[in-house]
Design a protein around this motif. Structure first.
Motif, PDB file in Angstrom:
ATOM      1  N   VAL A 152       0.829  -1.207   0.000  1.00  0.00           N
ATOM      2  CA  VAL A 152       0.000   0.000   0.000  1.00  0.00           C
ATOM      3  C   VAL A 152       0.860   1.252   0.000  1.00  0.00           C
ATOM      4  O   VAL A 152       0.660   2.159  -0.811  1.00  0.00           O
ATOM      5  N   ASP A 153       1.821   1.340   0.907  1.00  0.00           N
ATOM      6  CA  ASP A 153       2.606   2.563   1.038  1.00  0.00           C
ATOM      7  C   ASP A 153       4.109   2.329   0.946  1.00  0.00           C
ATOM      8  O   ASP A 153       4.912   3.177   1.356  1.00  0.00           O
ATOM      9  N   SER A 201       1.016  -8.468   3.377  1.00  0.00           N
ATOM     10  CA  SER A 201       1.870  -7.295   3.463  1.00  0.00           C
ATOM     11  C   SER A 201       3.274  -7.674   3.026  1.00  0.00           C
ATOM     12  O   SER A 201       3.629  -8.856   2.967  1.00  0.00           O
ATOM     13  N   TYR A 251      -1.679  -6.395  -0.824  1.00  0.00           N
ATOM     14  CA  TYR A 251      -2.492  -5.379  -0.159  1.00  0.00           C
ATOM     15  C   TYR A 251      -3.428  -6.055   0.837  1.00  0.00           C
ATOM     16  O   TYR A 251      -3.922  -7.163   0.579  1.00  0.00           O
ATOM     17  N   ARG A 281      -8.956  -4.819   3.179  1.00  0.00           N
ATOM     18  CA  ARG A 281      -9.724  -3.566   3.179  1.00  0.00           C
ATOM     19  C   ARG A 281      -9.309  -2.656   2.027  1.00  0.00           C
ATOM     20  O   ARG A 281     -10.118  -1.859   1.523  1.00  0.00           O
ATOM     21  N   HIS A 282      -8.047  -2.744   1.612  1.00  0.00           N
ATOM     22  CA  HIS A 282      -7.550  -1.921   0.507  1.00  0.00           C
ATOM     23  C   HIS A 282      -8.097  -2.401  -0.834  1.00  0.00           C
ATOM     24  O   HIS A 282      -8.082  -1.664  -1.815  1.00  0.00           O
ATOM     25  N   LEU A 283      -8.605  -3.637  -0.858  1.00  0.00           N
ATOM     26  CA  LEU A 283      -9.134  -4.232  -2.084  1.00  0.00           C
ATOM     27  C   LEU A 283     -10.653  -4.328  -2.077  1.00  0.00           C
ATOM     28  O   LEU A 283     -11.239  -4.980  -2.945  1.00  0.00           O
ATOM     29  N   VAL A 300     -13.434  -2.146  -6.661  1.00  0.00           N
ATOM     30  CA  VAL A 300     -12.113  -1.775  -6.162  1.00  0.00           C
ATOM     31  C   VAL A 300     -11.059  -2.747  -6.697  1.00  0.00           C
ATOM     32  O   VAL A 300      -9.958  -2.343  -7.069  1.00  0.00           O
ATOM     33  N   THR A 303      -7.916  -1.771  -9.123  1.00  0.00           N
ATOM     34  CA  THR A 303      -6.532  -2.133  -8.771  1.00  0.00           C
ATOM     35  C   THR A 303      -5.863  -2.859  -9.938  1.00  0.00           C
ATOM     36  O   THR A 303      -4.701  -2.601 -10.265  1.00  0.00           O
TER      37      THR A 303
END
Length: 508
Positions: free
Chosen positions: A25-26, A60, A218, A221-223, A235, A239
């Motif tokens: 993600v970051d 992650s 990811y 929740r990010h997906l 979403v 992506t």
């Protein structure tokens, strides 16, 4: 020990040091950074004299690096699925006795194992908390010497079992997967399944890195997948388009949601996608046809934890609809007289704490199937799930379920029928966006699907479940298969009392 994956990563760190290996993600790691991070973490594990490492967290970069570092340090790694219940997690930890747990949910461990593990600093990983075992000396259950991973499979009954896998078995699978999928350095793989799932762990992490490609990691929740009952597949599609994703791995439920989203938006498959592997549960023929109509490059496969995941796979070079593909080159498959699928090659080393170990002979998978003249395998269902009706018909429930689950009005269905004159079913209707009043009655849906089946296999009575079947309520295994004994124990009295009528019964 020489590790094929580490050798590949180190080679790419020289040949393409700035190529992105892992993207989150970051943050992201290129191959040079990944090789250094693995080296640092491996040294840290050795300094702390770690013997067994458990990993518990959402997808992650840190989780992936810890997994690879443990493997390269010859430390058995124990993935603990976040979708396991606290009781299942507790059992796995007691059973495997890791001396270090890395988790992004430390509070969950504190709630049911407060006096067993204590937090320690581990500066190499920012998103994971390190929990060190406090109880010494410990009774450490023995494992086969070559074990590099202990993956837990809950099966359909009982507590999760630890399947011990060797480096050789895992390396054989990832090499043949890379060849079968025609993977290259240009791939952009999106992990939609948890890394604690063996299929994603090997097929979505190890295999792309072996090719010198990029893996995207990811959290759910990010997906748009924080709640699997209400997946926001828009979403996921955004992506895929944003990162030019070329490959991913799905279970049939996720494929169904993806097809529904594309159909509702009158869209076709994203142009960059070239290979979608689907496995983990039965694939309805209608769902496969729907996916192909939308241009999705879907390839069904078949595997077991005991065989280090994939056994058979349809590929761009060799594909036959309705089959799970041909056996991969590293494994041999044949059928017993009763149709049970037998396999040899890349087998597990044994179950943790169990005297049951594979031999050099053929391993009984427990699945029923057939093989055509060209070597394509077709799976009919589990041997132990077969029931015999009072009319003397042998029926595999998965065969019937496969026909019904492809319908957009049915989210889940579990079929029974032992000793009954006709099959009966527990049904979870799908929650759609359209108003309930605009849909045809469920009885009409069932009647339509029944017409595709022979008379003796048609569902004549059914019960609506008051809630979805999930791993957390004990009704599904961790890979989405129904735990039939648990479902019957809860709903059996109501199901057994059903009569062949034309209205729907509701569970209390």
């Amino acid at each position: 020990m020489k590790h094929l994956l580490l050798q590949a990563i180190n080679r790419y760190a020289q040949e393409q040091p700035h190529k992105t290996a892992l993207r989150g993600v970051d943050q992201s790691l290129n191959y040079h950074q990944l090789a250094k991070r693995i080296l640092w973490l491996s040294q840290s594990f050795q300094d702390k004299r770690i013997q067994r490492l458990a990993l518990h967290g959402q997808n992650s970069i840190d989780l992936a690096v810890a997994d690879i570092a443990a493997w390269c340090s010859d430390i058995p790694c124990i993935p603990l699925p976040t979708f396991f219940s606290p009781q299942q997690i507790s059992h796995c930890v007691r059973d495997s006795q890791p001396d270090l747990i890395l988790t992004d949910q430390p509070d969950s461990f504190a709630s049911f194992m407060p006096h067993t593990y204590s937090e320690i600093p581990l500066f190499e990983l920012n998103s994971l908390t390190a929990l060190r075992c406090l109880s010494h000396p410990r009774q450490i259950p023995p494992i086969p010497l070559e074990t590099c991973k202990i993956t837990y499979t809950s099966g359909t009954t009982g507590e999760p079992k630890g399947v011990c896998l060797s480096s050789q078995a895992i390396e054989e699978v990832m090499q043949t997967l890379l060849e079968a999928s025609q993977g290259s350095r240009n791939e952009q793989h999106l992990c939609l399944l948890p890394l604690s799932t063996l299929l994603e762990n090997i097929g979505g992490l190890y295999t792309p890195l072996l090719a010198g490609a990029t893996t995207h990691l990811y959290p759910p929740r990010h997906l748009g997948m924080a709640d699997l009952r209400q997946i926001n597949c828009r979403v996921v599609l955004e992506t895929i388009q944003r990162h030019h994703i070329t490959t991913t791995i799905l279970v049939p439920h996720l494929l169904h949601v993806l097809c529904a989203e594309l159909s509702a938006a009158h869209e076709k498959s994203p142009a960059t996608l070239r290979f979608i592997a689907v496995g983990g549960a039965v694939m309805p023929s209608a769902l496969l046809e729907w996916a192909h109509q939308l241009g999705l490059p879907v390839y069904e496969g078949y595997g077991l934890s005991e065989c280090a995941s994939v056994i058979c796979l349809n590929t761009p070079q060799a594909s036959r609809r309705g089959s799970v593909g041909k056996p991969l080159p590293h494994i041999r498959v044949k059928l017993a007289e009763d149709g049970e699928v037998l396999v040899k090659g890349a087998l597990f080393s044994g179950y943790l704490g169990s005297p049951i170990t594979p031999t050099s002979d053929w391993w009984n998978t427990g699945d029923l199937g057939r093989m055509d003249e060209e070597g394509y395998l077709y799976i009919h269902g589990r041997k132990k799930h077969m029931f015999i009706t009072s009319q003397g018909r042998n029926i595999s429930p998965e065969w019937i379920e496969r026909e019904f689950i492809a319908h957009p009005d049915i989210a889940q269905i579990v079929v029974f029928g032992e000793g009954k004159p006709w099959p009966i079913a527990l049904i979870v209707p799908r929650q759609g966006e359209e108003p309930e009043s605009s849909r045809p009655p469920l009885s009409h849906t069932l009647h339509t699907i029944n017409q595709r089946l022979p008379e003796y296999a048609r569902i004549r009575a059914w019960l609506l479940s008051p809630c979805p079947l999930t791993p957390s309520n004990g009704m599904l295994t961790t890979n989405g298969r129904p735990r039939r004994d648990a479902i019957w124990a809860y709903f059996g009295d109501k199901l057994a009392a059903l009569e062949p009528v034309d209205f729907i019964h509701y569970a209390a």
